[in-house]
Design an enzyme around this catalytic site. Structure first.
Site: not given
Length: 554
Positions: A9, A84, A286
Site C-alpha cells: 500500500e 496491510d 503493525y
C-alpha cells in the site's frame, strides 16, 4: 522483467521491502484503495438493493497506477499481495485480483512488521485471500453507505446538517450528553479533616464507625467536630501487609493514542501518522490492533534482554491473562518494537522528538508488561479519638522496584506511595500538632478529550483502531464540535443534530446498537454469518423508517 510482483500500500513500505528482496522481485505500492463504490442507482448508493452487491469503479486518479500494475502483473510469473494485515488490506488485495485479473497466480502475504525475517517468513508461508475478511470489510462499507447516504440526506432536508454516520453520530451523542451533564451539574460542598503529626497527615475516615466520605457538608459541622476532639488520640490498630503494583499491559492502538494525547497533547490524527511512520520504517510492529498479545519468539528475546539488563529477578514469572474486551479481533499482536537493539538511547539519536516520545511509550509498556511487579510494604495506622473519631494513615515503602525500574507512571498506581517509615506503636497515644480542615466541592465528569473519548468508545465496542482519527476529523470539519483546551464541546448544530436523531431515530445513535453491528462484522469475518441476509434485513427495516421520517413534519 522481474518474475515476482509484490504489491503493497505505502511507497515507504514498498521501498523498504524491495531492499530485502533480490532482482527476481519488483515491489510496487498502490497508495491505498484503487477502486470505490459508484454513486448510481437507487438513492445513488451504488448498490444493488435486491442482491446487496456493490458496484465499483476505479478511482480516477489511480487509473495510471492500475495500468502500470496490470503491465507488471501480466509479465510476472507470480503476484504477491502484501497489503496491510487487516480487513481493509484484505479488501485491497481482493480488489487487486479483480482489477489485474491475476487470481490464478496471486498469493497473499501476511506480516506484522517490516523486517526482512518477517517478510521472508511470509513468502515461505504465502496463502490465499481470506474471503470472509473481504466480506466483512465489504459489509462494513455497504452499511456505512446505506446508513450514511440516507441518514445524511434526511438531516440535510430536515435540519440542514451535513452528515451522519454509524460511528460518528454515536461519538457526537456522547460528547453532547457529557456537555449537558457538565453544564447542569450542581456542585455539592464537602469537607475533609486531617490531623497533622510531625510529617504525617491522618485523615478522619469514620465517626461512630460510619464512613465520613463527603458527608461533612459545612463549616459548622467542621467546627463542631474540632471542638469535640480531645487533645490525645490512641493508636488502636497497625496493619502491615505486602502488596504488589498493578500489572502493565502492552499498548494497543487505543491506549497509545490515549497516552499520546494525555501525556504529550498529540492529537489523535498526529499520533496515528507517527505510528504509521514508525511502522513503515520497520521500527514497530503493525500499529492498528486491539490485542495485547505478544508472540512467543519476541517474549523469549525480551526476557533475555531484561535478564541481561536488570537480572532474572526482574522477570515476570507468571503469564498474565488479559481481560477480554468487547469485539477484540486479536488478529495482530500488541504494538511492540521490532528490534531490541533499537533501545531508547538509539531512538533518541535516530528519531525526531515526536517519534521518540511515541516509541518510548511503546518500548516501556512492551518490556514493562514482561517485568515483575514492584513489591510494596504497606502500613495502615488507625487512631481513635474519644472512642468516636477514627483517623487513618496509609504508607507504602517500595521493597523491590520491579517494573518501576523501567517505568514509573503515576497513571498505573492506585495511590501515591509514601517513602518515609513510621515509628508508631500499638496502644500508644499521640497528640496532633494541628487539625487541618479542607473544603472541596464535587465536580462533574470532565468534558471529553480525544483520549477519554477513545477510552469510552473502546469500552463500548464502538469503532475500530483505524477509525478514531477519522471520527474526530469528521466531527470537526462538519462543525459539530469545537476544541477548547483539549476538551470537545458541541456546537449549536451538533446539539441540534443529536436532538433530532434522539427524537426521530434513537436506535441509530444507540451505542449498544452500533457495538452490535461490530459484533456482526466479526461474525462475518469468522464465516459464521451470511452478509447478504443481514444487509437485506437491515435495509428493509432501515429504509422503511427513513421514508417515514421524510414524510413526518418535524
Amino acid at each position: 522483467m522481474a518474475k515476482i510482483l509484490v504489491i503493497m500500500e505505502a511507497p515507504a513500505k514498498a521501498k523498504k521491502v524491495q531492499s530485502f528482496l533480490g532482482k527476481d522481485y519488483i515491489v510496487w505500492a498502490t497508495g491505498g484503495h484503487l477502486r470505490e463504490l459508484k454513486t448510481d442507482g437507487d438513492y445513488y448508493l451504488g448498490i444493488d438493493l435486491e442482491t446487496m452487491k456493490p458496484r465499483y469503479q476505479p478511482i480516477p486518479d489511480r487509473v495510471e497506477i492500475i495500468n502500470k500494475l496490470k503491465e507488471f502483473a501480466n509479465n510476472a510469473e507470480q503476484v504477491y499481495l502484501a497489503t496491510d494485515p487487516d480487513r481493509e488490506g484484505e479488501a485491497i488485495a481482493y480488489s487487486l485480483q479483480e482489477l489485474l485479473r491475476c487470481k490464478s497466480k496471486s498469493y497473499r502475504l501476511i506480516f506484522n512488521e517490516i523486517t526482512k525475517p518477517a517478510v521472508m517468513n511470509a513468502i515461505a508461508n504465502k496463502t490465499k485471500v481470506d474471503m470472509n475478511l473481504v466480506k466483512a470489510q465489504e459489509t462494513r462499507r455497504i452499511l456505512d453507505r446505506l446508513l450514511g447516504f440516507r441518514l445524511s440526506n434526511l438531516l440535510k432536508v430536515k435540519i440542514d446538517s451535513k452528515s451522519a454516520g454509524r460511528v460518528q453520530s454515536v461519538a457526537l451523542k456522547l460528547i453532547v450528553k457529557r456537555y449537558f451533564e457538565h453544564q447542569n451539574f450542581k456542585p455539592v460542598e464537602y469537607w475533609n479533616l486531617f490531623g497533622l503529626h510531625r510529617q504525617d497527615q491522618f485523615e478522619l475516615t469514620k465517626i461512630n464507625n460510619n464512613k465520613v466520605e463527603k458527608t461533612i457538608s459545612s463549616q459548622q459541622m467542621v467546627n463542631d467536630i474540632i471542638a469535640d476532639l480531645t487533645p490525645t488520640s490512641k493508636i488502636t490498630n497497625i496493619v502491615q501487609k505486602p502488596s504488589k503494583s498493578k500489572g502493565i499491559s502492552p499498548l494497543i492502538t487505543s491506549t497509545v493514542l490515549q497516552k499520546a494525547n494525555s501525556k504529550y497533547d498529540y492529537p489523535t490524527e498526529t499520533a496515528t501518522k507517527i505510528l504509521q511512520t514508525l511502522y513503515e520504517q520497520g521500527i514497530i510492529s503493525y500499529p492498528r490492533t486491539d490485542s495485547t498479545r505478544l508472540n512467543d519468539d519476541f517474549i523469549r528475546t525480551a526476557q533475555d534482554y531484561l535478564t541481561n539488563k536488570f537480572g532474572p529477578e526482574y522477570l515476570l514469572t507468571t503469564t498474565k491473562k488479559q481481560k477480554s474486551k468487547l469485539n477484540v479481533q486479536d488478529a495482530h499482536e500488541a504494538i511492540r518494537p521490532t528490534n531490541l537493539n533499537h533501545d531508547l538511547i538509539w531512538a533518541k539519536e535516530h528519531l525526531p522528538k515526536e517519534q521518540y516520545n511515541i516509541y518510548k511509550l511503546i518500548w516501556e509498556y512492551t518490556l514493562g508488561s514482561l517485568m515483575a511487579p514492584a513489591q510494596i510494604d504497606r502500613t495502615i495506622v488507625t487512631i481513635l479519638n474519644k472512642d468516636k473519631y477514627e483517623f487513618t494513615l496509609a504508607t507504602g515503602i517500595i521493597s523491590f522496584m520491579g517494573v518501576k525500574k523501567l517505568l514509573d507512571d503515576k497513571e498505573e498506581d492506585e495511590e501515591d506511595l509514601l517513602t518515609s517509615k513510621n515509628t508508631y506503636q500499638l496502644g500508644s497515644e499521640i497528640k496532633f500538632d494541628e487539625i487541618l480542615p479542607k473544603q472541596s466541592f464535587t465536580k462533574p465528569e470532565p468534558l471529553f478529550t480525544e483520549a477519554s473519548l477513545i477510552k469510552v468508545l473502546e469500552e463500548l465496542g464502538v469503532g475500530r483502531p483505524a477509525t478514531y482519527a477519522t471520527i474526530f476529523k469528521i466531527l470537526r470539519t462538519r462543525e459539530y464540535v469545537t476544541l477548547n483546551k483539549k476538551a470537545y464541546e458541541p456546537t449549536t448544530q451538533g446539539i441540534k443534530t443529536i436532538d433530532y436523531l434522539e427524537k426521530a431515530y434513537q436506535s441509530i445513535i444507540d451505542e449498544y446498537y452500533t457495538a452490535n453491528m461490530e459484533k456482526v462484522l466479526d461474525q462475518i469475518a469468522e464465516g459464521k454469518l451470511d452478509s447478504k441476509d443481514y444487509l437485506i434485513d437491515f435495509w428493509l427495516e432501515f429504509n422503511k423508517k427513513i421514508k417515514q421520517l421524510f414524510r413526518d413534519r418535524f
